[in-house]
Scaffold this active site. Structure first.
Site, PDB file in Angstrom:
ATOM      1  N   ASP A 122      -0.575  12.048   3.930  1.00  0.00           N
ATOM      2  CA  ASP A 122      -0.328  12.369   5.334  1.00  0.00           C
ATOM      3  C   ASP A 122      -0.735  13.807   5.649  1.00  0.00           C
ATOM      4  O   ASP A 122      -1.303  14.089   6.717  1.00  0.00           O
ATOM      5  CB  ASP A 122       1.124  12.095   5.738  1.00  0.00           C
ATOM      6  CG  ASP A 122       2.122  12.487   4.678  1.00  0.00           C
ATOM      7  OD1 ASP A 122       1.797  12.441   3.491  1.00  0.00           O
ATOM      8  OD2 ASP A 122       3.261  12.841   5.037  1.00  0.00           O
ATOM      9  N   LYS A 177       0.333   9.550  -2.748  1.00  0.00           N
ATOM     10  CA  LYS A 177       1.659   9.515  -2.114  1.00  0.00           C
ATOM     11  C   LYS A 177       2.709   9.355  -3.220  1.00  0.00           C
ATOM     12  O   LYS A 177       3.636   8.560  -3.133  1.00  0.00           O
ATOM     13  CB  LYS A 177       1.734   8.360  -1.103  1.00  0.00           C
ATOM     14  CG  LYS A 177       2.960   8.383  -0.188  1.00  0.00           C
ATOM     15  CD  LYS A 177       2.971   9.550   0.766  1.00  0.00           C
ATOM     16  CE  LYS A 177       4.195   9.458   1.707  1.00  0.00           C
ATOM     17  NZ  LYS A 177       4.301  10.646   2.601  1.00  0.00           N
TER      18      LYS A 177
END
Length: 355
Positions: free
Chosen positions: A218, A185
């Site tokens: 994600d 991330k």
């Protein structure tokens, strides 16, 4: 001789450990492994007897053994650590420096994937730092509350920790389909995941024969649902790896089949990927496949390091026996739609073993 220490844990732990040891004893007879077993009490039973869920004697037994078989623990039901409620899983990972959590997600023969095509991937998860509050500080917890209305958590990502887990992932990929996917991330966690990606890219440059790609966490969660068969070795930090490996295991068929090994330089521990399921404890309903397969991984780990073909062949034999039993609907446990209990399923796997 190969000495294994068994820590039954809580909930269904004693039942699935008994089934696993039964399979290992049969493997010992067939392959001449010269196994020995000892038990060490942990969890709620140890808390009642010794006022701690992880006695020093259990750690010393693990430290002295060639390998550990750890049953699931009900650590959410433990008291605070200062009152004896230590998570044995986290403590063993930290104290034995079991930096690599290797979690395959593979569709078993004749037991279909829950969505999409059959799956055969491995999540290689960093195991000793990240956002895990019980293992990312030298002293004290990585979670704390400066005031009654403010809670903070510290994430630890080190160059040493990142490099060694990435090297493990690329070494594994060279023995598989030669594809590593780094999950991160870094678009938000620019410093910590930025350091992790720097390490992955540096190692990737040393393995030109392995294809390398990067995915944001994600997006990766969605891509696994779309087509998990597109991935081979997934390398990531602690919390991301924990979540993705559970998702991948369920997609591949069932988390009840999900194997897991925690390994370091000198020690390794087999551990079911699922929890302690206290709601079915003592009812002979638990599926022991995950821990049986994890024990097979432990034998393979030991065999590779000792150059002992017997241990490697026994590992392969156990995996084939699991496939053979799961392929027959009448031999499955209840969570897989079958009629068998824990004990009978373990006996079927032991009976299906062939030298």
């Amino acid at each position: 001789m190969t000495h294994l220490v068994v820590m039954e844990g809580d909930g269904i732990g004693p039942e699935i450990c008994a089934a696993t040891v039964g399979v290992l004893r049969q493997a010992d007879r067939l392959f001449g492994l010269d196994l020995s077993f000892a038990s060490a009490s942990i969890g709620l039973a140890a808390l009642r007897a010794e006022r701690t869920t992880f006695p020093m004697s259990a750690f010393e037994a693990a430290q002295a053994a060639d390998g550990v078989i750890l049953g699931p623990v009900s650590h959410n039901d433990y008291p605070p650590a200062d009152r004896g409620g230590i998570n044995p899983s986290g403590a063993l990972r930290k104290r034995l420096d079991l930096f690599a959590n290797i979690r395959p997600a593979k569709t078993r023969a004749d037991f279909p994937a829950r969505c999409g095509k059959p799956v055969d991937l491995v999540v290689v998860r960093e195991n000793t730092e990240g956002f895990y509050a019980d293992r990312n500080m030298f002293q004290g917890s990585g979670e704390f509350m400066p005031t009654a209305d403010l809670a903070l958590a510290v994430r630890k990502v080190s160059r040493q920790g990142s490099m060694r887990i990435v090297e493990e992932a690329f070494r594994l990929a060279t023995r598989r389909r030669k594809l590593v996917t780094a999950v991160h991330k870094a678009n938000v966690l620019r410093v910590s995941d930025g350091l992790f990606l720097d390490c992955v890219r540096a190692v990737a440059a040393r393995f030109p024969q392995v294809e390398y790609e990067e995915r944001i966490i994600d997006a990766m969660a969605a891509l696994l649902v779309r087509d998990a068969s597109a991935f081979d070795v997934i390398c990531t930090t602690n919390m991301f790896g924990d979540i993705l490996s559970d998702e991948a295991a369920e997609i591949s068929g069932s988390i009840g089949l999900a194997e897991s090994i925690n390994s370091g330089t000198d020690h390794a521990m087999a551990q079911a990927q699922h929890g302690s399921a206290p709601d079915i404890a003592g009812q002979d309903r638990a599926n022991p496949s995950s821990l049986i397969g994890s024990a097979a991984m432990l034998l393979a780990w030991l065999g590779e390091r000792r150059d002992d073909e017997r241990l490697v062949k026994a590992s392969v034999g156990i995996e084939r026996a699991l496939d053979a039993v799961i392929a027959v609907p009448a031999w499955r446990t209840g969570d897989m739609g079958g009629p068998l209990g824990t004990k009978a399923f373990g006996e079927k796997v032991a009976g299906a073993l062939k030298a």
